[in-house]
Enzyme design. Sequence first.
Site, PDB file in Angstrom:
ATOM      1  N   GLY A   1       2.953  -1.125   4.286  1.00 16.92           N
ATOM      2  CA  GLY A   1       2.980   0.298   3.961  1.00 16.92           C
ATOM      3  C   GLY A   1       4.392   0.753   3.653  1.00 16.92           C
ATOM      4  O   GLY A   1       4.931   0.529   2.565  1.00 16.92           O
ATOM      5  N   GLY A   2       5.029   1.379   4.642  1.00 13.62           N
ATOM      6  CA  GLY A   2       6.344   1.997   4.455  1.00 13.62           C
ATOM      7  C   GLY A   2       7.368   1.114   3.759  1.00 13.62           C
ATOM      8  O   GLY A   2       8.084   1.568   2.854  1.00 13.62           O
TER       9      GLY A   2
ATOM     10  N   GLU B   1      -5.305  -4.830  10.544  1.00 10.78           N
ATOM     11  CA  GLU B   1      -4.253  -3.826  10.756  1.00 10.78           C
ATOM     12  C   GLU B   1      -4.532  -3.095  12.062  1.00 10.78           C
ATOM     13  O   GLU B   1      -5.304  -2.135  12.081  1.00 10.78           O
ATOM     14  CB  GLU B   1      -4.257  -2.809   9.610  1.00 10.78           C
ATOM     15  CG  GLU B   1      -3.955  -3.394   8.261  1.00 10.78           C
ATOM     16  CD  GLU B   1      -3.381  -2.335   7.313  1.00 10.78           C
ATOM     17  OE1 GLU B   1      -2.274  -2.539   6.824  1.00 10.78           O
ATOM     18  OE2 GLU B   1      -4.024  -1.310   7.100  1.00 10.78           O
TER      19      GLU B   1
ATOM     20  N   GLU C   1      -6.720   4.760   7.838  1.00 13.72           N
ATOM     21  CA  GLU C   1      -6.481   6.196   7.564  1.00 13.72           C
ATOM     22  C   GLU C   1      -7.711   6.831   6.924  1.00 13.72           C
ATOM     23  O   GLU C   1      -7.981   8.014   7.138  1.00 13.72           O
ATOM     24  CB  GLU C   1      -5.221   6.342   6.687  1.00 13.72           C
ATOM     25  CG  GLU C   1      -3.972   6.030   7.517  1.00 13.72           C
ATOM     26  CD  GLU C   1      -2.807   5.477   6.726  1.00 13.72           C
ATOM     27  OE1 GLU C   1      -2.823   5.540   5.486  1.00 13.72           O
ATOM     28  OE2 GLU C   1      -1.877   4.946   7.373  1.00 13.72           O
TER      29      GLU C   1
ATOM     30  N   ASN D   1       0.870  -1.187   0.000  1.00 18.30           N
ATOM     31  CA  ASN D   1       0.000   0.000   0.000  1.00 18.30           C
ATOM     32  C   ASN D   1       0.898   1.226   0.000  1.00 18.30           C
ATOM     33  O   ASN D   1       1.512   1.548   1.010  1.00 18.30           O
ATOM     34  CB  ASN D   1      -0.903  -0.030   1.244  1.00 18.30           C
ATOM     35  CG  ASN D   1      -1.739   1.228   1.363  1.00 18.30           C
ATOM     36  OD1 ASN D   1      -1.811   2.042   0.429  1.00 18.30           O
ATOM     37  ND2 ASN D   1      -2.379   1.400   2.512  1.00 18.30           N
ATOM     38  N   TRP D   2       0.941   1.885  -1.133  1.00 14.69           N
ATOM     39  CA  TRP D   2       1.845   3.038  -1.262  1.00 14.69           C
ATOM     40  C   TRP D   2       1.270   4.308  -0.646  1.00 14.69           C
ATOM     41  O   TRP D   2       1.952   5.336  -0.608  1.00 14.69           O
ATOM     42  CB  TRP D   2       2.182   3.267  -2.750  1.00 14.69           C
ATOM     43  CG  TRP D   2       3.102   2.234  -3.319  1.00 14.69           C
ATOM     44  CD1 TRP D   2       3.716   1.198  -2.649  1.00 14.69           C
ATOM     45  CD2 TRP D   2       3.525   2.124  -4.681  1.00 14.69           C
ATOM     46  NE1 TRP D   2       4.493   0.473  -3.516  1.00 14.69           N
ATOM     47  CE2 TRP D   2       4.401   1.017  -4.768  1.00 14.69           C
ATOM     48  CE3 TRP D   2       3.258   2.862  -5.844  1.00 14.69           C
ATOM     49  CZ2 TRP D   2       5.001   0.622  -5.971  1.00 14.69           C
ATOM     50  CZ3 TRP D   2       3.864   2.466  -7.041  1.00 14.69           C
ATOM     51  CH2 TRP D   2       4.714   1.374  -7.104  1.00 14.69           C
ATOM     52  N   LYS D   3       0.007   4.269  -0.222  1.00 15.90           N
ATOM     53  CA  LYS D   3      -0.619   5.454   0.393  1.00 15.90           C
ATOM     54  C   LYS D   3      -0.408   6.661  -0.528  1.00 15.90           C
ATOM     55  O   LYS D   3      -0.461   6.507  -1.749  1.00 15.90           O
ATOM     56  CB  LYS D   3      -0.076   5.672   1.815  1.00 15.90           C
ATOM     57  CG  LYS D   3      -0.163   4.374   2.644  1.00 15.90           C
ATOM     58  CD  LYS D   3       0.068   4.543   4.109  1.00 15.90           C
ATOM     59  CE  LYS D   3      -0.096   3.196   4.816  1.00 15.90           C
ATOM     60  NZ  LYS D   3       0.030   3.283   6.245  1.00 15.90           N
TER      61      LYS D   3
ATOM     62  N   SER E   1       3.545  -2.091  10.302  1.00 17.44           N
ATOM     63  CA  SER E   1       4.997  -2.149  10.500  1.00 17.44           C
ATOM     64  C   SER E   1       5.603  -3.494  10.123  1.00 17.44           C
ATOM     65  O   SER E   1       6.513  -3.970  10.808  1.00 17.44           O
ATOM     66  CB  SER E   1       5.354  -1.758  11.941  1.00 17.44           C
ATOM     67  OG  SER E   1       4.940  -0.423  12.205  1.00 17.44           O
TER      68      SER E   1
ATOM     69  N   GLY F   1       2.658   2.354  10.869  1.00 22.15           N
ATOM     70  CA  GLY F   1       3.622   3.445  10.728  1.00 22.15           C
ATOM     71  C   GLY F   1       4.331   3.797  12.029  1.00 22.15           C
ATOM     72  O   GLY F   1       4.970   4.835  12.132  1.00 22.15           O
TER      73      GLY F   1
ATOM     74  N   HIS G   1      -9.501   1.351   4.843  1.00 21.26           N
ATOM     75  CA  HIS G   1      -8.214   1.508   5.531  1.00 21.26           C
ATOM     76  C   HIS G   1      -8.406   2.427   6.741  1.00 21.26           C
ATOM     77  O   HIS G   1      -9.180   3.383   6.694  1.00 21.26           O
ATOM     78  CB  HIS G   1      -7.162   2.079   4.580  1.00 21.26           C
ATOM     79  CG  HIS G   1      -5.785   1.990   5.145  1.00 21.26           C
ATOM     80  ND1 HIS G   1      -5.311   2.909   6.055  1.00 21.26           N
ATOM     81  CD2 HIS G   1      -4.803   1.077   4.971  1.00 21.26           C
ATOM     82  CE1 HIS G   1      -4.087   2.543   6.407  1.00 21.26           C
ATOM     83  NE2 HIS G   1      -3.755   1.442   5.764  1.00 21.26           N
TER      84      HIS G   1
HETATM   85  P1  13P Z   1       3.125   0.467   7.702  1.00 18.23           P
HETATM   86  O1  13P Z   1       3.632  -0.832   7.089  1.00 18.23           O
HETATM   87  O2  13P Z   1       3.852   1.672   7.179  1.00 18.23           O
HETATM   88  O3  13P Z   1       3.009   0.396   9.179  1.00 18.23           O
HETATM   89  O4  13P Z   1       1.618   0.646   7.134  1.00 18.23           O
HETATM   90  C1  13P Z   1       0.734  -0.401   7.256  1.00 18.23           C
HETATM   91  C2  13P Z   1      -0.474  -0.072   6.471  1.00 18.23           C
HETATM   92  O5  13P Z   1      -1.233   0.804   6.828  1.00 18.23           O
HETATM   93  C3  13P Z   1      -0.705  -0.812   5.223  1.00 18.23           C
HETATM   94  O6  13P Z   1      -1.984  -0.556   4.724  1.00 18.23           O
END
Ligand code: 13P
Length: 229
Positions: free
Chosen positions: A207-208, A150, A86, A6-8, A186, A156, A84
């Site tokens: 994510g990251g 999640e 967020e 997930n590149w957000k 994470s 994050g 998600h």
């Molecule tokens: P991180 O891997 O950056 O914690 O993000 C997880 C996430 O929200 C994937 O959708």
Amino acid sequence: MLIAGNWKMFKTRAQTEAFFAEFRPPPGTRVVVCPPFTSIDAAVGRGVPVYAQNVHWEREGAYTGEVAAEMLLELGVEGSLVGHSERRQHFGETDHAVALRAQAALDAGLRVVACVGETEEERQRGDTEAVLRAQLSVLDAHRNLIVAYEPVWAIGTGKTATPELAQEAHTFVKSLIDVPVLYGGSVKPDNAEEILRQPDVDGALVGGASLEVGPFAAICEAAARVAKL
Ligand code: 13P
């Protein structure tokens, strides 16, 4: 085993092209990437299925800022995230809206990764199961549906759920809905394998660590090793 990146709100088209110039998904695991809308067509056709990060429930209409399933399918998109945390935290996404998005996307022929998870306060209050039950109560099992667990406190933050905690939550999710369950929060090259080894963990939503080719490829390789066990 599925690894979804997930590149957000990261990566322009040029950065997307640079990623795919280097990234080769390792054999033995399924990999997808979820770029921002504007980078989707730079990602399609590069050997990795592309999912959107969100999708609207109507086919078209006066919904400023939204994108419909048909529009994604036209670009060659194969699936979408919905719900998600967020979206829930910053954009007021409700369980009801998540259900509408998921159902419309599935009906249109997209695969769906529906995200659920508790906040830190909810976990401390002992409400984790109640929260997951409420978030999942609006979803029906479907062959193209996957749930991503999640925990919000692990996103994050570098605070990953322990493998045992992830396993416990995934078992609970699977007792409510019979679909594959990804873990997110994470996930990094150095913790991926022990999480993916848990029997009820069917993959990861990253994510990251999905933004750079090296770490993302390392997580995909960990999944391929676990899938062989
Ligand atoms: P991180 O891997 O950056 O914690 O993000 C997880 C996430 O929200 C994937 O959708």
